[in-house]
Design an enzyme around this catalytic site. Sequence first.
Site, PDB file in Angstrom:
ATOM      1  N   ASP A 124      -1.432  -7.002   3.805  1.00  0.00           N
ATOM      2  CA  ASP A 124      -1.526  -6.103   4.964  1.00  0.00           C
ATOM      3  C   ASP A 124      -2.599  -5.048   4.762  1.00  0.00           C
ATOM      4  O   ASP A 124      -3.220  -4.595   5.709  1.00  0.00           O
ATOM      5  CB  ASP A 124      -0.161  -5.453   5.214  1.00  0.00           C
ATOM      6  CG  ASP A 124       0.875  -6.503   5.538  1.00  0.00           C
ATOM      7  OD1 ASP A 124       0.654  -7.281   6.474  1.00  0.00           O
ATOM      8  OD2 ASP A 124       1.887  -6.588   4.814  1.00  0.00           O
ATOM      9  N   LYS A 158       2.054  -5.434   0.956  1.00  0.00           N
ATOM     10  CA  LYS A 158       2.452  -6.725   1.507  1.00  0.00           C
ATOM     11  C   LYS A 158       3.868  -6.612   2.060  1.00  0.00           C
ATOM     12  O   LYS A 158       4.578  -5.676   1.768  1.00  0.00           O
ATOM     13  CB  LYS A 158       2.396  -7.811   0.424  1.00  0.00           C
ATOM     14  CG  LYS A 158       0.955  -8.237   0.129  1.00  0.00           C
ATOM     15  CD  LYS A 158       0.860  -9.347  -0.884  1.00  0.00           C
ATOM     16  CE  LYS A 158       1.690 -10.554  -0.576  1.00  0.00           C
ATOM     17  NZ  LYS A 158       1.465 -11.154   0.758  1.00  0.00           N
ATOM     18  N   GLY A 159       4.227  -7.596   2.868  1.00  0.00           N
ATOM     19  CA  GLY A 159       5.577  -7.617   3.415  1.00  0.00           C
ATOM     20  C   GLY A 159       5.646  -7.273   4.886  1.00  0.00           C
ATOM     21  O   GLY A 159       6.726  -7.146   5.441  1.00  0.00           O
ATOM     22  N   GLY A 160       4.463  -7.144   5.513  1.00  0.00           N
ATOM     23  CA  GLY A 160       4.452  -6.876   6.952  1.00  0.00           C
ATOM     24  C   GLY A 160       5.195  -7.955   7.727  1.00  0.00           C
ATOM     25  O   GLY A 160       5.801  -7.696   8.759  1.00  0.00           O
ATOM     26  N   GLU A 197       7.201 -13.564  -2.407  1.00  0.00           N
ATOM     27  CA  GLU A 197       5.746 -13.576  -2.631  1.00  0.00           C
ATOM     28  C   GLU A 197       5.400 -12.939  -3.979  1.00  0.00           C
ATOM     29  O   GLU A 197       4.523 -13.417  -4.688  1.00  0.00           O
ATOM     30  CB  GLU A 197       5.035 -12.853  -1.495  1.00  0.00           C
ATOM     31  CG  GLU A 197       5.064 -13.649  -0.200  1.00  0.00           C
ATOM     32  CD  GLU A 197       4.368 -12.967   0.957  1.00  0.00           C
ATOM     33  OE1 GLU A 197       4.075 -13.649   1.941  1.00  0.00           O
ATOM     34  OE2 GLU A 197       4.105 -11.748   0.887  1.00  0.00           O
TER      35      GLU A 197
HETATM   36  O1  LIG Z   1       3.007 -10.114   3.135  1.00  0.00           O
HETATM   37  C1  LIG Z   1       2.956 -10.893   4.042  1.00  0.00           C
HETATM   38  C2  LIG Z   1       4.151 -11.418   4.728  1.00  0.00           C
HETATM   39  O2  LIG Z   1       5.254 -10.627   4.514  1.00  0.00           O
HETATM   40  C3  LIG Z   1       1.629 -11.371   4.519  1.00  0.00           C
HETATM   41  O3  LIG Z   1       0.909 -11.888   3.461  1.00  0.00           O
HETATM   42  C4  LIG Z   1       0.912 -10.198   5.132  1.00  0.00           C
HETATM   43  O4  LIG Z   1       1.743  -9.617   6.110  1.00  0.00           O
HETATM   44  C5  LIG Z   1      -0.400 -10.627   5.761  1.00  0.00           C
HETATM   45  O5  LIG Z   1      -0.148 -11.367   6.908  1.00  0.00           O
HETATM   46  P1  LIG Z   1      -1.307 -11.895   7.825  1.00  0.00           P
HETATM   47  O6  LIG Z   1      -2.063 -12.910   7.031  1.00  0.00           O
HETATM   48  O7  LIG Z   1      -0.601 -12.500   9.011  1.00  0.00           O
HETATM   49  O8  LIG Z   1      -2.157 -10.715   8.229  1.00  0.00           O
END
Ligand SMILES: O=C(CO)[C@H](O)[C@H](O)COP(=O)(O)O
Length: 265
Positions: free
Chosen positions: A117, A127-129, A136
């Site tokens: 993110d 991360k974790g959005g 992960e």
């Molecule tokens: O940590 C995550 C999921 O929880 C993703 O890696 C993060 O949110 C990036 O997502 P995107 O590639 O859709 O921008």
Amino acid sequence: FNQLDEKIRLKRFVQLIHLKEPTLCSGSRRHHGTLMAEEAKKLAAYAAVDTHIQNNQVVGVGSGSTIVYAVDRLGKTKICFLSIVLIQARQLILQHGLTLSDLERHPELDVAIDGADEVDAALTLIKGGGGCLTQEKIVAGCAKHFIVIADYRKDSKALGQQWKKGVPVEVIPMAYVPVSRAIARRFGGEAVLRMAVSKAGPVVTDNSNFILDWKFEHAQKWKEVNTAIKMIPGVVETGLFVGMAERVYFGMEDGSVKTRDPPIN
Ligand SMILES: O=C(CO)[C@H](O)[C@H](O)COP(=O)(O)O
């Protein structure tokens, strides 16, 4: 794995021929002279896969919209490929004809590849959005090389400049209130329970937990903060990835790919 029949080989060969299409954006995908984010994600993903992943490697795959392009590239270019995945990426792996495995059978991975993110100058990640951070982090932690892919919007000097939703923290459901209070008391800001968009109630993770989004007020010593938050009873994991990423690939607006390695201390 090493004995694909001739038919599959031929199919792969044809796919490889098709891949000779330019990886840079076409004019139609530019918006007012700049590359759109989707195309930038693809650039980053393709560059990372082509650089870091060889056939027959055991590869950890994260989740999110950027990783879709990486899996697409893997499915088209890598033969006899084995993937370790999170629950969220399982279907993606299967759809692309890649071999699915798990950490019981393959606790050591050659490479893990994932989105983020936000990425700061020191390669600390939020991360974790998308709600998937614990699995992960486990997968990344099992890899010899952890490679991150992102579009230009994730590139940041300091965490919080680009990603405004805060640091996700996965918590045991019964503990979300005391954990939220403890985080706010010790580190400032506010840790808010993430609510589901399309149904009533909180978001529930792949591990049946809740997520608090900690909206911090100022820059912190992220390594120390990460460790301290993890010590709070009820915290499962944080979305702070400190000292884990070996390289980040950013797909840029001008159609180039920028890489960033950790600073040498
Ligand atoms: O940590 C995550 C999921 O929880 C993703 O890696 C993060 O949110 C990036 O997502 P995107 O590639 O859709 O921008």
